[in-house]
Design a protein around this motif. Sequence first.
Motif, PDB file in Angstrom:
ATOM      1  N   ALA A 443       0.851  -1.201   0.000  1.00  0.00           N
ATOM      2  CA  ALA A 443       0.000   0.000   0.000  1.00  0.00           C
ATOM      3  C   ALA A 443       0.881   1.243   0.000  1.00  0.00           C
ATOM      4  N   VAL A 445       0.685   4.409  -0.160  1.00  0.00           N
ATOM      5  CA  VAL A 445      -0.424   5.358  -0.035  1.00  0.00           C
ATOM      6  C   VAL A 445       0.080   6.796   0.078  1.00  0.00           C
ATOM      7  N   TRP A 448      -0.875   9.681  -2.408  1.00  0.00           N
ATOM      8  CA  TRP A 448      -2.269  10.075  -2.215  1.00  0.00           C
ATOM      9  C   TRP A 448      -2.390  10.895  -0.931  1.00  0.00           C
ATOM     10  N   LYS A 464      -8.428   3.914   2.159  1.00  0.00           N
ATOM     11  CA  LYS A 464      -7.447   3.965   1.067  1.00  0.00           C
ATOM     12  C   LYS A 464      -6.356   2.904   1.265  1.00  0.00           C
ATOM     13  N   GLU A 467      -7.908  -0.366   0.319  1.00  0.00           N
ATOM     14  CA  GLU A 467      -8.087  -0.440  -1.149  1.00  0.00           C
ATOM     15  C   GLU A 467      -6.761  -0.779  -1.841  1.00  0.00           C
ATOM     16  N   LEU A 468      -5.692  -0.110  -1.428  1.00  0.00           N
ATOM     17  CA  LEU A 468      -4.397  -0.366  -2.068  1.00  0.00           C
ATOM     18  C   LEU A 468      -3.842  -1.739  -1.703  1.00  0.00           C
ATOM     19  N   ARG A 472      -2.780  -3.694  -4.891  1.00  0.00           N
ATOM     20  CA  ARG A 472      -1.334  -3.870  -5.083  1.00  0.00           C
ATOM     21  C   ARG A 472      -0.839  -5.179  -4.473  1.00  0.00           C
ATOM     22  N   ARG A 483       2.874  -3.994 -11.066  1.00  0.00           N
ATOM     23  CA  ARG A 483       1.823  -2.998 -10.840  1.00  0.00           C
ATOM     24  C   ARG A 483       2.176  -1.634 -11.452  1.00  0.00           C
ATOM     25  N   ILE A 487       0.129   1.957 -11.754  1.00  0.00           N
ATOM     26  CA  ILE A 487       0.308   3.024 -10.765  1.00  0.00           C
ATOM     27  C   ILE A 487       1.140   4.177 -11.315  1.00  0.00           C
TER      28      ILE A 487
END
Length: 611
Positions: A443, A445, A448, A464, A467-468, A472, A483, A487
């Motif tokens: 993740a 993150v 973001w 978030k 989700e990642l 991922r 990935r 990304i």
Amino acid sequence: MVGWTGKFLRVNLSKGKAVAEAYGASVARDFLGGRGFAAKILWEELGRGVDPLSPENKLIFAAGPLTGFSLPSSGKLVVASKSPLTGGYGDGNIGTIAAVQMRKADYDAVIIEGRAKKPLVLVIRDENAEFLEAKDLWELNSFETEERLTSIYGRTAGILCIGQAGENLVKYATIVSQEGRAGGRPGMGAVMGSKVLKAVVFIGSHDLQAAYPKEMQELGAEAYREVLTKPNYSFWKRQGTMSTIEWSQENAVLPSCNYREGVFGKAQTIGGFAMEKIKVSNRGCPQCNMTCGNIVKDSDRKESELDYENVAMLGSNIGLGDLKQVAALNRVADEYGLDTISLGNVLGFAMEASEKGLIDQNIPWGGFKTTKALIKDIAYRSGPLGETLAEGVRSASEAVGGGSDRWAMHVKGLEVSAYDCHTAPAMALAYGTSSIGAHHKDAWVISWEVKAGRESYNARKVDKVIELQRIRGGVFECLTVCRLPWIEVGLELEWYSRFLYAATGLEMSLDNLNTIADRVFNLTRAFWVREYGKKWGSHMDVPPARWFEDPLTKGAFEGRSLDRDKYNNMLQMYYRKRGWDERGIPRKSTLKKLGLEDAASQLGGRVKLAE
Ligand code: SF4
């Protein structure tokens, strides 16, 4: 079953035997491949408490249903085992021809068991496995080993090998392929070394079978073209991940001097634009048209492959601002087969311990020669300091004492990778809850979070991270493709469901894929809890004390640090959303919903499971 080969190869090194085994369609459907297969095999086949460096541990090489097809960045392989560094689930991925050749040899995974009596090279050529003496290769570094094997088996053979660090069971030794492409941060190279296995060579002659071959071919070609049209493509080819140095500096998350700061005075001299001035070529993984390995000539006049993580960890985190010297340290780390992230972390720890007088040796910040010599000592476990640091930062801090556990930068024993989290609570949560310890891969993150606001510890951030972790750490690791097209250049996620359909004939929405990701994520967590038993608690998911207790003293965020109460609240929110109890242990109902009844039953015998 189409798309998958439907076969694993089980290799017992103690007996010198290799047997192909068919596996069921439900395994493919429920776990997909790569990390999914590895987690399932390790969960089912390892008893609790197995010594990671004993013959009873297993080393898994696993691919997914997209690996090796002609589509963007599909040349990835998961390497997994019980980790000697953390005592929990460990894996990593490598971009390597070995991934493609293993699939062409007609296997989706190889399970290595036992221990060879003498140094060995395992050659897997379709249905034949040869166990060859590797006496002449033992003690060679990973580059030399690969060169020798390439001269015998040719450039198209897929080769995985270890350097001296793996042979000497350094707890963060990696498995190396294609001159410095390395994987398995939590000591997969040490596990390979413990099996006295110097190298594996894959040579396959089968064509991969897709459910819809024509569509697969057209879709792959279309996707390759699509990658080329993305606005970020040409800059990516110039710098790869290296531009993250400048970005991290600008946002005060560049780890500096053992994560004391998030900015580094010489960031510009080790950044993406400085790298471009000494770059000689690009290198990359097979099947990739956005190759991101930046090859430079280092201060020893050797080629070294640079990316953000290795430059930040062997540069700013140890106070070294000369990029050619950073490249030289990176090159020797790859030769020995040492994970560059953990190595940079451990070196930063040693420098701080030296500064504070906790060790006798003088290891100055940014001292190139001393550092290079120390890396050799670690790889060979020479001298008391080399021996201590070879065990990883958690163990080193226990040996050194003096309150150094506060600034030994790890989670669950795995050294933190290259993002400082004094002002990044979501990234701290991502490190805290990753499947293998403090790794950024599951993740990432932070980019973001920088846009979403650094201050908050709210539900959006928790969502978030989850989700990642699904996309991922789950979808990409199980499909076992890179990935980065998604990304970094923006190849849309919808492509991957289309690839999967063309390869296997299975229609899976992103929701279906996320469920598989959750199944695999919960199984890796169950693995950890099975190992740690009653010692497991939410403290296992908390990042190092430094980020809470030692505020930044430089840069735009001077005076800031993480808030412990707010972090703990966010962690509990994360557990609730995951369907876990307040200790971070999956509830019985969560495991059952994901079809992990066996995990529910085994864990129930170790800890009291919440309903
Ligand atoms: S983008 Fe980079 S890491 Fe990903 S497959 Fe291509 S070369 Fe490998």
